[in-house]
Design an enzyme around this catalytic site. Structure first.
Site, mmCIF file in Angstrom:
data_model
loop_
_atom_site.group_PDB
_atom_site.id
_atom_site.type_symbol
_atom_site.label_atom_id
_atom_site.label_comp_id
_atom_site.label_asym_id
_atom_site.label_seq_id
_atom_site.Cartn_x
_atom_site.Cartn_y
_atom_site.Cartn_z
ATOM 1 N NE ARG A 69 9.731 4.501 -20.121
ATOM 2 C CZ ARG A 69 8.614 4.860 -19.563
ATOM 3 N NH1 ARG A 69 7.303 4.526 -20.099
ATOM 4 N NH2 ARG A 69 8.406 5.976 -18.796
ATOM 5 C CD GLU A 106 -4.250 2.252 -21.187
ATOM 6 O OE1 GLU A 106 -3.543 1.632 -20.730
ATOM 7 O OE2 GLU A 106 -3.835 3.370 -22.090
#
Length: 181
Positions: A69, A106
């Protein structure tokens, strides 16, 4: 912030959708697709980034965008600033000689890479992405720039998720965020 900037921020904020439990239960996903769909909202994003850069940095040589992005906002900003744009991609996506860095996500590990000749030593760069969460990807990009001996002027994102404290991981680099949750 000036009144014009405030109204542009409101426009941007209105074009960010929230999707609960995506991609996993307990996560509130912030979707930028409506910003990209609306020319006024996209222009507002680039206008505010451009104003920030022109106000705070005397010289910028390159905008460095993160996969994927950061590729949406970075080239538009680079064009406005009349500077080059460089890609930081996931490992294995760039041709030719590359430099890479491993980093933690994560839920696992990843590697980011840049073409070896994309950034010259001493170049002043700004790193851009859509979102700052835990800071892993932006941190990896900063580490890549360190390997290339570039000077990271700062990081810029459309959205910052403050509760995840990603900005702490990026210190001493500054983070400019348009919208914070």
């Amino acid at each position: 912030m000036a009144a014009g900037s405030e109204s542009r921020l409101q426009l941007i904020h209105r074009h960010i959708r929230a999707f609960p439990d995506f991609p996993n239960t307990g996560i509130l996903f912030r979707d930028i697709c409506p910003i990209l769909k609306d020319p006024a909202a996209l222009t507002a994003v680039i206008d505010l980034f451009e104003e920030h850069v022109r106000k705070n940095y005397k010289q910028v040589d390159l905008i460095v965008g993160l996969d994927a992005r950061g590729f949406l906002f970075g080239p538009l900003l680079a064009q406005r600033l009349c500077v080059g744009f460089v890609l930081v991609r996931k490992k294995g996506k760039l041709p030719g000689a590359t430099v890479s860095v491993a980093y933690n996500l994560e839920y696992g590990k990843a590697e980011a890479e840049i073409q070896e000749d994309a950034v010259a030593p001493g170049q002043k760069v700004l790193i851009i992405d859509d979102l700052l969460a835990t800071g892993g990807t932006l941190y990896a990009a900063c580490e890549l720039m360190k390997k290339q001996q570039a000077e990271v002027l700062g990081c810029m994102v459309v959205i910052e998720l403050k509760e995840l404290n990603g900005f702490e991981r990026l210190k001493p680099h500054s983070v400019f965020s348009l919208v914070k949750y």
